[in-house]
Motif scaffolding. Structure first.
Motif, PDB file in Angstrom:
ATOM      1  N   SER A   1       6.787   3.790   8.435  1.00 58.69           N
ATOM      2  CA  SER A   1       7.246   4.685   7.144  1.00 58.69           C
ATOM      3  C   SER A   1       6.178   5.684   6.834  1.00 58.69           C
ATOM      4  CB  SER A   1       7.159   3.879   5.639  1.00 58.69           C
ATOM      5  OG  SER A   1       5.885   3.188   5.631  1.00 58.69           O
ATOM      6  N   TRP A   2       4.818   5.699   7.692  1.00 56.59           N
ATOM      7  CA  TRP A   2       3.983   6.777   7.686  1.00 56.59           C
ATOM      8  C   TRP A   2       3.907   7.685   8.748  1.00 56.59           C
ATOM      9  CZ3 TRP A   2       0.787   6.407   3.399  1.00 56.59           C
ATOM     10  CH2 TRP A   2       0.728   5.189   2.928  1.00 56.59           C
ATOM     11  N   ALA A   3       5.110   7.690   9.320  1.00 55.10           N
ATOM     12  CA  ALA A   3       5.334   8.551  10.570  1.00 55.10           C
ATOM     13  C   ALA A   3       5.402  10.064  10.229  1.00 55.10           C
ATOM     14  CB  ALA A   3       6.520   8.198  11.510  1.00 55.10           C
ATOM     15  N   ALA A   4       5.934  10.151   9.045  1.00 52.64           N
ATOM     16  CA  ALA A   4       6.300  11.674   8.564  1.00 52.64           C
ATOM     17  C   ALA A   4       5.135  12.099   7.892  1.00 52.64           C
ATOM     18  CB  ALA A   4       7.413  11.554   7.647  1.00 52.64           C
ATOM     19  N   THR A   5       4.109  11.201   7.676  1.00 57.00           N
ATOM     20  CA  THR A   5       2.828  12.030   6.992  1.00 57.00           C
ATOM     21  C   THR A   5       2.153  13.016   7.844  1.00 57.00           C
ATOM     22  OG1 THR A   5       2.648   9.680   5.698  1.00 57.00           O
ATOM     23  CG2 THR A   5       0.792  11.202   5.788  1.00 57.00           C
ATOM     24  N   ASP A   6       1.842  14.091   7.206  1.00 53.28           N
ATOM     25  CA  ASP A   6       1.044  15.157   8.045  1.00 53.28           C
ATOM     26  C   ASP A   6      -0.377  14.953   7.804  1.00 53.28           C
ATOM     27  OD1 ASP A   6       3.380  15.875   8.845  1.00 53.28           O
ATOM     28  OD2 ASP A   6       3.736  17.424   7.330  1.00 53.28           O
TER      29      ASP A   6
ATOM     30  N   LEU B   1     -10.350  -3.727  -0.013  1.00 58.57           N
ATOM     31  CA  LEU B   1      -9.843  -3.808   1.308  1.00 58.57           C
ATOM     32  C   LEU B   1      -8.569  -2.989   1.518  1.00 58.57           C
ATOM     33  CD1 LEU B   1     -10.033  -7.803   1.568  1.00 58.57           C
ATOM     34  CD2 LEU B   1     -11.630  -6.164   2.507  1.00 58.57           C
ATOM     35  N   HIS B   2      -8.404  -2.577   2.675  1.00 59.72           N
ATOM     36  CA  HIS B   2      -7.277  -1.669   2.815  1.00 59.72           C
ATOM     37  C   HIS B   2      -6.732  -1.625   4.290  1.00 59.72           C
ATOM     38  CE1 HIS B   2     -10.887   0.666   4.424  1.00 59.72           C
ATOM     39  NE2 HIS B   2      -9.863   1.174   5.326  1.00 59.72           N
ATOM     40  N   PRO B   3      -5.647  -1.474   4.551  1.00 58.24           N
ATOM     41  CA  PRO B   3      -4.724  -1.438   5.800  1.00 58.24           C
ATOM     42  C   PRO B   3      -5.237  -0.334   6.686  1.00 58.24           C
ATOM     43  CG  PRO B   3      -3.308  -0.807   4.471  1.00 58.24           C
ATOM     44  CD  PRO B   3      -4.369  -1.100   3.446  1.00 58.24           C
ATOM     45  N   LYS B   4      -5.438  -0.443   8.150  1.00 56.63           N
ATOM     46  CA  LYS B   4      -5.635   0.904   8.869  1.00 56.63           C
ATOM     47  C   LYS B   4      -4.548   1.269   9.224  1.00 56.63           C
ATOM     48  CE  LYS B   4      -7.981   2.327  13.208  1.00 56.63           C
ATOM     49  NZ  LYS B   4      -8.533   1.436  14.326  1.00 56.63           N
ATOM     50  N   LEU B   5      -4.032   2.580   8.576  1.00 57.36           N
ATOM     51  CA  LEU B   5      -2.728   3.123   8.949  1.00 57.36           C
ATOM     52  C   LEU B   5      -2.699   3.790  10.268  1.00 57.36           C
ATOM     53  CD1 LEU B   5      -2.151   4.263   5.134  1.00 57.36           C
ATOM     54  CD2 LEU B   5      -1.290   2.030   6.175  1.00 57.36           C
TER      55      LEU B   5
ATOM     56  N   PRO C   1       0.931  -1.270   0.108  1.00 55.86           N
ATOM     57  CA  PRO C   1      -0.020  -0.033   0.108  1.00 55.86           C
ATOM     58  C   PRO C   1       0.826   1.262   0.021  1.00 55.86           C
ATOM     59  CG  PRO C   1      -0.830  -1.769   1.619  1.00 55.86           C
ATOM     60  CD  PRO C   1       0.583  -2.061   1.047  1.00 55.86           C
ATOM     61  N   ARG C   2       2.120   1.256   0.634  1.00 54.59           N
ATOM     62  CA  ARG C   2       2.753   2.665   0.667  1.00 54.59           C
ATOM     63  C   ARG C   2       3.557   2.769  -0.762  1.00 54.59           C
ATOM     64  NH1 ARG C   2       4.310   7.063   2.993  1.00 54.59           N
ATOM     65  NH2 ARG C   2       6.393   7.335   3.124  1.00 54.59           N
ATOM     66  N   LEU C   3       3.789   1.699  -1.313  1.00 52.59           N
ATOM     67  CA  LEU C   3       4.327   1.609  -2.705  1.00 52.59           C
ATOM     68  C   LEU C   3       3.490   2.076  -3.689  1.00 52.59           C
ATOM     69  CD1 LEU C   3       7.312   0.947  -3.755  1.00 52.59           C
ATOM     70  CD2 LEU C   3       6.607  -1.195  -4.400  1.00 52.59           C
ATOM     71  N   ALA C   4       2.249   1.525  -3.599  1.00 53.57           N
ATOM     72  CA  ALA C   4       1.137   2.005  -4.449  1.00 53.57           C
ATOM     73  C   ALA C   4       0.917   3.702  -4.300  1.00 53.57           C
ATOM     74  CB  ALA C   4      -0.290   1.342  -4.289  1.00 53.57           C
TER      75      ALA C   4
END
Length: 485
Positions: A293-298, A284-288, A206-209
């Motif tokens: 790797s998602w720590a820097a997402t604002d 279907l999707h992951p609950k982020l 999902p991160r790559l997509a």
């Protein structure tokens, strides 16, 4: 299937000569020695065991000193060579789609204490159910895959992972630049099917997509069997109070009671695996969470929906008991034909393992005891250029088989069999390297004088001290499913 060996004869010689000339133009320092070194790799008798033995191959007209100097102080224009690899005709599937496989393979250097930028690499097969980390240089390599029974791939890019790199971000940047080169060279045009990127479970699909969402790219990757995904949010009922939910019910891979009715189900008879049963569930999707790797997402984390495919087969060629394979595809609304196409494309991903084995065991990619990572990058590009020449020489090679080997048609020759005949193909192609000039070796260090400038030693890059200082907790005997992306 559009195969690169179609159009043999003068056109094949012209294509091979064109690439050899462009490859020589990519060598910016000690070009003659580097070019003949690549020819020595292709024309050597048997597997490459050491770097110095290549100086004894007839196609390498220079001494062992010039060989080592070329690897240590030569120059390769990597950006130009990347473009040259992207301009070579690429294999496609029956519907004209490009399939790219990305994976990390390691150049292990456990005893190279004077080599910088080494990282602990995960290895397999060194103990029963053990993954022992060994210091080395990991490389992220992208190859275009063929369809059908073939061990050939088309290597297009190689990138060494440096200490502290985020694998997802580095891989996304590598794929982005590669896709842009493919588009600029005309290998992909408007109206063509989206490029399919296939990866293993070590990548966050999902991160790559999400990072490649603005490109004509679809991501297909395997997921671990302990993952937990979420369904789409159900329709909100009238007069419902409170904040609307962002996620639907759970889809636990290890709990069949949470799966529900699949959206598609197919059954296919295969030659190697028996009956293959594939079922898929849409959207279907992951609950982020704001971790890893998602720590820097604002702000609010995105919802990356996709299709989950569960593949079951009867048996494996090795006789081992097969386990179900879970795949995640970045597309939605997949039909039965799409599901069959996707899991078959994923199985072709294992062809990249054959390429890695050829690099290491036949072409001698990891045999040299190179000190600096820059020299390792230089040698890696020579190996990729040599393999590309083998791929272009497929329609020109004769089957020089051993007495115990079965005959093979021209389109079924393996890379090793093509390499056996490359020595006879090479004189009919472009050989731009000039003859060596007479020279004499330097004086070197005077006898009896000690080395006053010892080589510095470097530590292996490991996790930061803040991470290692955290208190260790006892591992639970009943692991829980992974509920985050």
């Amino acid at each position: 299937m559009s195969l690169p060996y179609q159009g043999a004869g003068p056109a094949a010689f012209a294509g091979l000569s064109r690439f050899r000339g462009e490859f020589y133009s990519c060598l910016t320092a000690r070009a003659d020695a580097l070019f003949e070194l690549a020819d020595a790799v292709l024309c050597a008798d048997g597997p490459v065991r050491s770097l110095v033995e290549l100086s004894l191959v007839g196609e390498h007209r220079r001494g062992h000193g010039g060989l080592y100097a070329a690897v240590a102080r030569g120059g390769v224009d990597a950006d130009r060579l990347r473009r040259a690899l992207a301009e070579v005709p690429l294999p496609r599937t029956a519907d004209g789609r490009l399939v790219l496989a990305v994976d990390v393979t390691c150049w292990l250097r456990p005893d190279a204490h004077t080599s910088p930028e080494r990282i602990l690499c995960h290895t397999y097969g060194r103990g029963k159910d053990q993954h022992i980390p060994v210091p080395g240089w990991p490389y992220s390599i992208v190859c275009a895959l063929e369809s059908g029974r073939s061990s050939w791939t088309a290597p297009l890019d190689a990138l060494r992972l440096e200490p502290g790199d985020d694998t997802a971000i580095v891989t996304a940047r590598q794929l982005r630049e590669l896709v842009q080169r493919i588009i600029s060279t005309g290998q992909w045009q408007n109206g063509d099917p989206d490029i399919l990127v296939v990866a293993d479970a070590g990548y966050d699909a999902p991160r790559l997509a999400y990072l490649l969402g603005d490109l004509p790219v679809q991501v297909l990757a395997r997921m671990r069997s302990d993952r937990v995904l979420r369904r789409a949010t159900p329709a909100r009922q009238p007069h419902t109070m409170g904040r609307p939910p962002r996620h639907g019910g759970e889809f636990v891979f290890g709990q069949p009671g949470t799966w529900g009715t699949p959206d598609t189900a197919t059954v296919t008879d295969t030659r190697l695996y028996g009956t293959a049963t594939a079922r898929s569930w849409d959207r279907l999707h992951p609950k982020l969470t704001h971790r890893s790797s998602w720590a820097a997402t604002d702000g609010t984390l995105p919802i990356v929906e996709g299709t989950v495919i569960r593949l079951e087969i009867d048996h494996l060629p090795s006789g081992a008991i097969p386990k179900p394979v879970w795949l995640w595809w970045s597309g939605t609304d997949a039909g039965p034909a799409d599901v069959d196409r996707l899991w078959q494309a994923y199985l072709r991903r294992f062809d990249i393992e054959h390429t890695f084995r050829l690099f290491k065991q036949i072409l001698g990619w990891t045999c040299p005891k190179i000190r600096t990572p820059e020299a390792a990058d230089r040698w890696t590009w020579l190996i990729l250029a040599a393999y590309t020449q083998l791929r272009l020489a497929r329609p020109l090679a004769a089957d020089l088989r051993r007495p115990w080997e079965k005959p093979a048609p021209p389109e079924r020759l393996t890379p090793t069999r093509v390499r056996r005949d490359f020595r006879h193909i090479r004189p009919k192609t472009t050989c731009p390297a000039g003859a060596p000039k007479p020279s004499s070796p330097g004086p070197g260090r005077p006898p009896g004088r000690k080395n006053t400038r010892p080589t510095p030693r470097y530590d292996v890059h490991t996790a930061s001290k803040t991470d290692s200082a955290k208190p260790k907790t006892k591992k639970s005997t009943t692991p829980r499913p992974r509920r985050t992306g």
